[in-house]
Design an enzyme around this catalytic site. Structure first.
Site, PDB file in Angstrom:
ATOM      1  N   LYS A  91       0.865  -1.176   0.000  1.00  0.00           N
ATOM      2  CA  LYS A  91       0.000   0.000   0.000  1.00  0.00           C
ATOM      3  C   LYS A  91       0.902   1.227   0.000  1.00  0.00           C
ATOM      4  CE  LYS A  91      -1.888   2.968   2.072  1.00  0.00           C
ATOM      5  NZ  LYS A  91      -1.859   4.461   1.827  1.00  0.00           N
ATOM      6  N   GLU A 100       9.566   1.631  11.251  1.00  0.00           N
ATOM      7  CA  GLU A 100      10.578   2.686  11.223  1.00  0.00           C
ATOM      8  C   GLU A 100       9.793   3.982  11.201  1.00  0.00           C
ATOM      9  OE1 GLU A 100      12.614   5.700  10.095  1.00  0.00           O
ATOM     10  OE2 GLU A 100      12.726   4.654   8.169  1.00  0.00           O
ATOM     11  N   CYS A 131      13.853  10.722   7.348  1.00  0.00           N
ATOM     12  CA  CYS A 131      13.708  10.441   8.781  1.00  0.00           C
ATOM     13  C   CYS A 131      15.032  10.524   9.518  1.00  0.00           C
ATOM     14  CB  CYS A 131      13.072   9.062   8.982  1.00  0.00           C
ATOM     15  SG  CYS A 131      13.968   7.742   8.127  1.00  0.00           S
ATOM     16  N   GLU A 162       9.092  16.804  15.463  1.00  0.00           N
ATOM     17  CA  GLU A 162       9.566  16.525  14.111  1.00  0.00           C
ATOM     18  C   GLU A 162       8.860  17.433  13.109  1.00  0.00           C
ATOM     19  OE1 GLU A 162      10.539  12.614  11.416  1.00  0.00           O
ATOM     20  OE2 GLU A 162       8.582  12.682  12.395  1.00  0.00           O
TER      21      GLU A 162
END
Length: 491
Positions: free
Chosen positions: A186, A262, A296, A395
Site C-alpha cells: 500500500k 521505522e 527520517c 519533528e
C-alpha cells in the site's frame, strides 16, 4: 496503464491502478483520486481508490500464491529472480526517476542517483545475501543435535511512506521475497507512480501471479486500515509517522501480527570543536536539507560546541544560501518542493512557531521570491531557541534546522537524549575516545561518527523509543520476514 502528456520530455506520468493477482485492475466502485505534482500544483493523473474489497482480493491472491509453485522455489531461483528485478529497475532508471520527481517534488538528479540506484541495489544485495545465509546448530554432548530452520512468515502487508517511495518499498519487498513470502503493498497516496511501475517490472522479471499485489488508497477507514486489520495478513511493515504507527499497532493487535516499524526522528547532530569544520559543513548541508529535509534520518537538531559556534554559523549560513531551490528538473537544483500543500503549510507553521518562541531566522523562512507556484520552502536555519521549544522537540520533516551552542559533553548528551525519538545521531570529533564514549551514551538506533547516511545493508537499521520497533538489514531482515523453528534429534 493509461498515459498522460509530460511537458519537458518523453517520460510521461501514469494513471495508477491496483495490481492484484498479476493484473492491473480498477477499483470495484471505480473511485479514483487526483495525483498532484507538488512542484507545479497540477493534476498529473488519476489513482484508483481502494478499500476493504480490493485489500481482501489482494490478500486472497497472496495466500493462494503461498501454496503454489512459489513454495518450491529454490534459494538460487529466488536469488536469480531478485537479480532480474534489480536489472529491470535499472533498465527503466530514467523513467522511474522522472516519475519519482513528479510525485514527490524532489530533484530529478537526486532521484536518479540515490532513490532509483539504491532501489536496484536493495534487490542485488538480498539476492547475494540469500545465497550466503546459514543456520544455527548445536550438539548437546552425545545426547541430541539441535538445528534451526526458517520458513516464510506468510502474507506481508507493506505500508510505505512518500518521502523515498521506491527506495523504501524495495527495502521491504526484496527481503520479503528472498524469504519466500508474498506481499500486499500500500504505497502512500501522495506518491503512487513508481510502486505501480515496480509491479510491472516484477511481473516482467518472472514473479508468479499473486506473489506481489498492490492496492492504492488512503490510511484510516481505507486501504491502510483494511490491510492492518485483515486476518489473512501475517505481518505488517510500516515506515512513516509515529502516531500512524500507534494506530496500526492497535488495529493489528486482535490478530497478533508481527510488526516492523521505522517511525519518526528528531536526530541530533553533535559538533565538537576539534572536528574538521569544512568537512562538517559539507556533510551537514546534506544531513539538514537533502530531499527537502524529508528524510527520517536528517540531523535537524544541530548542537555546536561554543568555541566554534560563531564560525560554524557563519560558514553554514553562507553555504546554505548558495543552495538553489526550485524546478526539480533543473540540474542545478538542490532543494525541490515538499510533498503537498498540507505538508507545506505544516512546515511553514513551524517556522512561525519558531519566531513566536523567540527564534531568529538566519536564512530562508518561506517560499523563494522567484517562485509563484509549487510547494517550495527555502532551506531555513533557526537560532536562539530554548531546548524545550517546540521546533527543537517536535519533528518538522522539512528543510528547517535549529542550531544550539553547548559547553560540555555532559550538557550536549543530556540535550541530545531529551526526546521521545531515538532513530539516528551524528557525532563530529577527532578525539577517538570521545567519539566512542559519546556514541555509547546516545539513545539512538543508528549513530554515525564523522559521516552521515553511510550505510552497509548488513548492519541493523531501526530506531528505539518512539522511532520504531525491530531492526532490518541483513540477517535482521530475515528475522522479521521468516519464522524460526528449532528441530531436536535425539542421538
Amino acid at each position: 496503464m493509461q498515459v498522460k502528456e509530460f511537458i519537458p520530455g518523453k517520460i510521461k506520468p501514469i494513471d495508477c491502478r491496483h495490481f492484484i493477482d498479476g493484473d492491473y485492475i480498477d477499483s470495484i466502485n471505480l473511485k479514483t483520486f487526483d495525483n498532484i505534482n507538488p512542484a507545479t500544483e497540477e493534476v498529473i493523473g488519476k489513482v484508483a481508490e481502494g478499500g476493504k474489497e480490493e485489500v481482501d482480493r489482494a490478500v486472497t491472491a497472496a495466500r493462494k500464491a503461498l501454496k503454489g509453485p512459489w513454495k518450491k522455489y529454490t534459494t538460487k531461483e529466488r536469488s536469480d529472480l531478485l537479480r532480474r528485478i534489480g536489472d529491470g529497475i535499472l533498465e527503466r532508471k530514467e523513467e522511474l526517476a522522472v516519475l519519482e520527481s513528479m510525485d514527490t517534488g524532489k530533484p530529478y538528479e537526486l532521484a536518479l542517483e540515490m532513490d532509483i540506484t539504491r532501489s536496484a541495489y536493495n534487490f542485488y544485495f538480498f539476492a547475494d545475501f540469500l545465497t550466503s545465509m546459514g543456520g544455527e546448530s548445536y550438539q548437546q554432548d552425545n545426547v541430541a543435535l539441535h538445528y534451526s530452520i526458517r520458513r516464510p512468515v506468510g502474507v506481508v502487508g507493506m505500508i510505505n511512506p512518500w518521502n523515498l517511495p521506491l527506495l523504501l518499498l524495495t527495502w521491504k519487498l526484496a527481503p520479503c521475497l528472498a524469504a519466500g513470502n508474498t506481499a500486499v503493498m500500500k504505497p502512500a497516496e501522495w506518491s503512487p507512480m513508481t510502486a505501480t511501475v515496480l509491479a510491472e517490472i516484477c511481473k516482467n522479471a518472472g514473479v508468479p501471479d499473486g506473489i506481489i499485489n498492490l492496492v492504492h488508497g488512503f490510511g484510516a477507514d481505507s486501504a491502510g486500515s483494511a490491510l492492518t486489520e485483515h486476518p489473512g495478513v501475517d505481518a505488517i511493515t510500516f515506515t512513516g509517522e509515529t502516531k500512524t504507527g500507534s494506530a496500526i499497532m492497535k488495529a493489528a493487535a486482535p490478530t497478533l501480527k508481527k510488526l516492523s516499524y521505522e517511525l519518526g526522528g528528531k536526530n541530533p547532530n553533535i559538533i565538537f570543536a576539534d572536528s574538521n569544520l569544512d568537512e562538517v559543513i559539507d556533510t551537514t548541508l546534506k544531513s539538514s536539507f537533502m530531499n527537502q529535509g524529508e528524510v527520517c534520518l536528517c540531523g535537524s537538531r544541530i548542537y555546536v560546541e561554543s568555541a566554534i559556534y560563531e564560525s560554524f554559523l557563519e560558514k553554514f549560513t553562507a553555504r546554505t544560501k548558495e543552495l538553489q531551490t526550485g524546478d526539480p528538473f533543473n540540474p542545478a537544483t538542490k532543494v525541490g518542493a515538499v510533498i503537498s500543500k498540507e505538508h507545506y503549510e505544516r512546515v511553514l507553521s513551524y517556522i512561525e512557531i519558531a519566531k513566536e518562541e523567540g527564534g531568529t531566522i538566519l536564512t530562508g523562512g518561506g517560499r523563494p521570491d522567484f517562485v509563484d507556484k509549487g510547494y517550495f520552502i527555502e532551506p531555513t536555519i533557526v537560532v536562539g531557541l530554548d531546548r524545550h521549544a517546540r521546533c527543537v522537540k517536535e519533528e518538522i520533516f522539512g528543510p528547517v534546522v535549529t542550531v544550539i551552542p553547548f559547553e560540555t559533553e555532559e550538557e550536549v548528551l543530556e540535550q541530545a537524549n531529551d526526546t521521545h525519538y531515538g532513530l539516528g545521531a551524528t557525532i563530529w570529533t577527532n578525539d577517538l575516545r570521545r567519539a566512542h564514549r559519546v556514541a555509547r551514551e546516545i539513545e539512538a538506533g543508528i549513530i554515525w561518527i564523522n559521516t552521515w547516511y553511510l550505510r552497509d545493508l548488513r548492519t541493523p537499521f531501526g530506531g528505539m523509543k518512539q522511532s520504531g520497533i525491530g531492526r532490518e538489514g541483513g540477517m535482521h531482515s530475515f528475522d522479521f520476514y521468516s519464522e524460526l523453528s528449532n528441530v531436536t534429534v535425539k542421538l
